[in-house]
Scaffold this motif. Structure first.
Motif, short mmCIF file in Angstrom:
data_model
loop_
_atom_site.label_atom_id
_atom_site.label_comp_id
_atom_site.label_asym_id
_atom_site.label_seq_id
_atom_site.Cartn_x
_atom_site.Cartn_y
_atom_site.Cartn_z
N PHE A 217 0.68 -1.18 -0.06
CA PHE A 217 -0.03 0.03 -0.05
C PHE A 217 0.84 1.13 -0.04
CE2 PHE A 217 -4.43 1.32 1.65
CZ PHE A 217 -4.31 3.01 0.98
N GLY A 218 1.18 1.80 -1.18
CA GLY A 218 1.97 3.04 -1.11
C GLY A 218 3.45 2.44 -1.05
N ASN A 219 4.09 3.25 -0.10
CA ASN A 219 5.41 2.71 0.01
C ASN A 219 5.74 1.51 0.90
OD1 ASN A 219 4.75 4.60 2.29
ND2 ASN A 219 6.72 4.28 3.02
N ILE A 220 4.64 1.16 1.57
CA ILE A 220 4.69 -0.18 2.45
C ILE A 220 4.54 -1.45 1.94
CG2 ILE A 220 4.09 -0.94 4.79
CD1 ILE A 220 5.57 1.74 5.02
N HIS A 221 5.23 -2.26 2.19
CA HIS A 221 5.20 -3.74 1.86
C HIS A 221 4.89 -4.63 3.19
CE1 HIS A 221 7.71 -2.22 -1.53
NE2 HIS A 221 7.15 -3.11 -2.25
N PHE A 222 4.19 -5.29 2.82
CA PHE A 222 3.40 -6.57 4.05
C PHE A 222 3.89 -7.78 3.81
CE2 PHE A 222 1.04 -2.49 3.33
CZ PHE A 222 0.81 -2.34 4.77
N SER A 223 4.24 -8.58 4.72
CA SER A 223 4.42 -10.05 4.90
C SER A 223 3.62 -10.99 4.92
CB SER A 223 5.69 -10.33 5.96
OG SER A 223 5.06 -9.94 7.24
N ARG A 224 2.38 -10.56 5.44
CA ARG A 224 1.33 -11.54 5.45
C ARG A 224 -0.22 -10.78 5.43
NH1 ARG A 224 3.91 -11.29 10.25
NH2 ARG A 224 2.56 -11.19 12.20
N LYS B 248 6.92 -4.83 8.85
CA LYS B 248 7.91 -4.53 9.86
C LYS B 248 8.78 -3.15 9.48
CE LYS B 248 9.38 -8.57 12.34
NZ LYS B 248 9.33 -8.40 13.75
N ALA B 249 8.01 -2.40 8.59
CA ALA B 249 8.49 -1.32 8.00
C ALA B 249 9.15 -0.44 9.11
CB ALA B 249 7.50 -0.50 7.32
N SER B 250 10.18 0.39 8.66
CA SER B 250 10.83 1.24 9.72
C SER B 250 9.97 2.41 10.27
CB SER B 250 12.01 2.00 9.23
OG SER B 250 11.63 2.80 8.09
N LYS B 251 10.38 3.01 11.35
CA LYS B 251 9.34 3.98 11.80
C LYS B 251 9.51 5.28 10.83
CE LYS B 251 9.70 3.35 16.75
NZ LYS B 251 10.14 4.08 18.03
N ASP B 252 10.56 5.45 10.16
CA ASP B 252 10.64 6.57 9.13
C ASP B 252 9.74 6.12 7.87
OD1 ASP B 252 12.33 8.16 10.47
OD2 ASP B 252 14.18 7.46 9.06
N ASP B 253 9.75 4.98 7.34
CA ASP B 253 8.60 4.61 6.28
C ASP B 253 7.26 4.62 6.86
OD1 ASP B 253 10.60 4.29 4.52
OD2 ASP B 253 10.77 2.25 4.80
N ILE B 254 6.74 4.40 8.02
CA ILE B 254 5.52 4.34 8.45
C ILE B 254 5.18 5.65 8.63
CG2 ILE B 254 4.13 3.96 10.62
CD1 ILE B 254 4.61 1.54 9.13
N LEU B 255 5.99 6.76 8.81
CA LEU B 255 5.62 8.27 9.13
C LEU B 255 5.45 8.73 7.55
CD1 LEU B 255 8.27 9.57 11.65
CD2 LEU B 255 5.67 9.38 11.94
N LYS B 256 6.24 8.16 6.74
CA LYS B 256 6.05 8.75 5.32
C LYS B 256 4.62 8.27 4.64
CE LYS B 256 10.77 8.92 3.95
NZ LYS B 256 12.02 8.13 3.34
N PHE B 257 4.31 6.90 5.32
CA PHE B 257 2.90 6.34 4.70
C PHE B 257 1.85 6.97 5.44
CE2 PHE B 257 -0.10 2.83 6.16
CZ PHE B 257 -0.54 2.46 4.49
N ILE B 258 1.95 7.42 6.66
CA ILE B 258 1.00 8.23 7.61
C ILE B 258 0.66 9.33 6.63
CG2 ILE B 258 0.48 9.36 9.47
CD1 ILE B 258 1.81 7.08 10.73
N THR B 259 1.84 10.08 6.51
CA THR B 259 1.83 11.54 5.91
C THR B 259 0.99 11.42 4.31
OG1 THR B 259 3.81 12.16 6.97
CG2 THR B 259 3.11 13.47 4.98
#
Length: 238
Positions: free
Chosen positions: A106-113, A132-143
């Protein structure tokens, strides 16, 4: 000659259209195609989607394939006062996977299951996807989500000794929730734990608190499911 050319052109167009329809009808296959959660079709046929992942040969060590179990949850399973014969939901639960797998994005985030809940007629109610995306990637995703779906609701939820931040966006036909920033909290004065107990809990939970879980819920089922799920990744749908 011109009429024949037009006729052949229309014929080829119809055949091409039917070919595209056939491909679409086959649908995606879990653990083979990467599911685009941003474009998730709430009409997804979960039985067909998971059909090759529910095969017992996927349990074999080093099979390289995820294994999914299909379980029926009755009203009694959900609530011990409920009817043993009435289906509350049917669950497609991932029990064999690698954290390095990529089965959805979903966007920049990949999911393992990706796990799913459907009703007794097979209608998709809710999915959860774990990363298990990094905090930085999660913040970009939220934004990015805030730009597309303004004014999310931000709450806190707890389960056992774990606290999570829950961010909720609402679209026309779906609820999108992200459970993230998990952390252990031993501050409750009613929970008296030794340092050894705390270390044991930290060891048990060390993988889970580095995960974030994305939920996509069919709005029709929000009232039935919200805050009413008490096991697995589902419990953070609050």
């Amino acid at each position: 000659m011109k009429n024949n050319a037009n006729h052949n052109g229309i014929k080829h167009y119809i055949l091409f259209f039917l070919y595209i329809c056939c491909i679409s009808c086959q649908g995606q296959e879990y653990d083979k195609d990467i599911l685009n959660l941003k474009e998730l079709d709430l009409g997804l046929n979960a039985d067909r989607f998971y059909k090759n992942s529910t095969k017992r040969e996927n349990v074999k060590l080093l099979s390289g394939k995820q294994y999914v179990e299909k379980d029926t949850i009755t009203e009694y399973d959900h609530d011990w006062n409920g009817d043993r014969n009435k289906i509350f939901a049917i669950q497609y639960r991932v029990v064999g996977y690698s954290p390095a797998d990529v089965v959805a994005q979903f966007g920049n985030i990949h999911f393992s299951r990706v796990e799913s809940l459907v009703d007794d007629k097979g209608n998709l109610m809710l999915i959860n996807a774990v990363t298990k995306a990094s905090k930085d990637d999660i913040l970009k995703f939220i934004t990015a989500l805030k730009k597309e779906y303004p004014n999310p609701e931000v709450t806190e939820a707890s389960s056992g000794y774990t606290n999570n931040q829950i961010i909720t966006w609402k679209d026309k036909d779906r609820i999108i929730k992200l459970s993230t920033n998990a952390r252990l909290d031993f501050s409750n004065p009613h929970n008296i734990l030794s340092e050894a107990d705390k270390k044991e809990i930290q060891e048990i939970e060390k993988n889970r608190i580095t995960e974030s879980t994305l939920f996509i819920c069919n709005s029709t089922y929000e009232k039935k499911l919200l805050g009413n799920l008490h096991s697995g990744n589902w419990m953070n749908f609050k």
